[in-house]
Design a protein around this motif. Sequence first.
Motif, PDB file in Angstrom:
ATOM      1  N   MET A   1      13.041  23.220 -16.164  1.00 40.72           N
ATOM      2  CA  MET A   1      12.496  22.104 -15.063  1.00 40.72           C
ATOM      3  C   MET A   1      13.117  22.367 -13.720  1.00 40.72           C
ATOM      4  O   MET A   1      14.170  22.799 -13.460  1.00 40.72           O
ATOM      5  CB  MET A   1      12.957  20.715 -15.450  1.00 40.72           C
ATOM      6  CG  MET A   1      12.563  19.560 -14.668  1.00 40.72           C
ATOM      7  SD  MET A   1      12.994  17.886 -15.360  1.00 40.72           S
ATOM      8  CE  MET A   1      12.591  17.958 -16.932  1.00 40.72           C
ATOM      9  N   PHE A  35      10.631  14.625 -13.819  1.00 40.02           N
ATOM     10  CA  PHE A  35      11.640  14.847 -14.864  1.00 40.02           C
ATOM     11  C   PHE A  35      10.909  14.096 -16.087  1.00 40.02           C
ATOM     12  O   PHE A  35       9.630  13.607 -15.860  1.00 40.02           O
ATOM     13  CB  PHE A  35      12.997  14.403 -14.497  1.00 40.02           C
ATOM     14  CG  PHE A  35      13.621  14.921 -13.334  1.00 40.02           C
ATOM     15  CD1 PHE A  35      14.160  16.333 -13.686  1.00 40.02           C
ATOM     16  CD2 PHE A  35      14.084  14.438 -12.075  1.00 40.02           C
ATOM     17  CE1 PHE A  35      14.743  16.982 -12.618  1.00 40.02           C
ATOM     18  CE2 PHE A  35      14.889  15.004 -11.312  1.00 40.02           C
ATOM     19  CZ  PHE A  35      15.253  16.271 -11.329  1.00 40.02           C
ATOM     20  N   ARG A  53      16.371   9.595 -19.531  1.00 41.13           N
ATOM     21  CA  ARG A  53      15.855  11.116 -18.982  1.00 41.13           C
ATOM     22  C   ARG A  53      16.220  12.034 -19.797  1.00 41.13           C
ATOM     23  O   ARG A  53      17.596  12.394 -20.240  1.00 41.13           O
ATOM     24  CB  ARG A  53      16.471  11.173 -17.702  1.00 41.13           C
ATOM     25  CG  ARG A  53      15.941  12.456 -17.103  1.00 41.13           C
ATOM     26  CD  ARG A  53      16.250  12.388 -15.378  1.00 41.13           C
ATOM     27  NE  ARG A  53      15.361  11.446 -14.743  1.00 41.13           N
ATOM     28  CZ  ARG A  53      15.638  11.183 -13.559  1.00 41.13           C
ATOM     29  NH1 ARG A  53      16.538  11.745 -12.897  1.00 41.13           N
ATOM     30  NH2 ARG A  53      14.745  10.378 -12.954  1.00 41.13           N
ATOM     31  N   SER A 289       6.191  19.365  -9.764  1.00 42.94           N
ATOM     32  CA  SER A 289       7.456  18.485  -9.732  1.00 42.94           C
ATOM     33  C   SER A 289       7.011  16.935  -9.630  1.00 42.94           C
ATOM     34  O   SER A 289       7.890  16.102  -9.561  1.00 42.94           O
ATOM     35  CB  SER A 289       8.373  18.968  -8.602  1.00 42.94           C
ATOM     36  OG  SER A 289       8.589  20.224  -8.582  1.00 42.94           O
TER      37      SER A 289
END
Length: 320
Positions: A1, A35, A53, A289
């Motif tokens: 990521m 995320f 998360r 993103s």
Amino acid sequence: MTPRLVPALAAVLLPCLASPAGPALFAEGVVSTGFDDAHVAFTPDGRTMYFVRSTPDFAHWTVLVSRREGRRWSAPRVAPFSGRFGDADVFVTRDGRRLFFVSNRPLPASGTEARPDTEIWVMERAGAGWGPPRHVAELSSPGDEWFPVLTDDGTIYFGSDRPGGHGKSDLWRARWLGDRFGPPENLGAPVNGPDQEIEAYAFPDGRTLVFAAKGRPGGAGEYDLYASYACDGGWTEPEPLGAGVNSKGWEFGPRLSPDGRTLYFTSNRSTWTVPATALDLGALTGRLSRPGNGLRDVYAIDVAALGLRSPCGAAKAAAP
């Protein structure tokens, strides 16, 4: 990521507000970030928000917490009880006295290594914070437990792939006996089917279930959200939610706002479109993103837009 900076504060809708027309991204820049974010939960006053998360492969999960400051949410931080082991699926009871979550942390006196499965844990309110996590041993099994939710009478609903179910994973509940939970009960058909029922939000009165499932009729994608109602001592045939909630991706993690007016859920629906021109690295990184990149984000929708109405009269709609 790809790492990205999260703004210190982001303007977002208050917990009780959402678009009446259809699902809208919730708390972009705080919860929905690019995320892998999921599973919001609020304290009863709506001023503290927990969410999860995860790593993109869903192998590790961390609980984050944010505070509402006016009409904004603060930059999230790791919740004091999380950060090392896999923790997820926070639920705060409506009286604000208990916080439930799931974790693969080791049980007391069993070493320091993570467990191969998730168990349900609870913390009691202690002043302005929470006491130490306690394992809810009476709900344990050789399989995973996840997404605990309590109704006002203390009954806990949760998902599990424990033995004795109808499919690969089922929805279960256990009644509160005053000092512990009773034996878990399978919700049975028609709620549980031969494939996967994974996460259920039971409304506070126990008469409505909104749950995530895979392999059911009427589904739009992988996991979809369905509604079922208590009727004549059982549950009605589940129906998929409308109003654009379900997509070709995954929808799961349903949860009501403290005032009951907004449904929150998690989705990995993608908003990627073919660019009109070739992207340079900066533009590509920017698009990858943002929310809608195929990782999980949180959405909100007015409950009124869903048309959740039990087909049963009041006399027949008692919780089974």
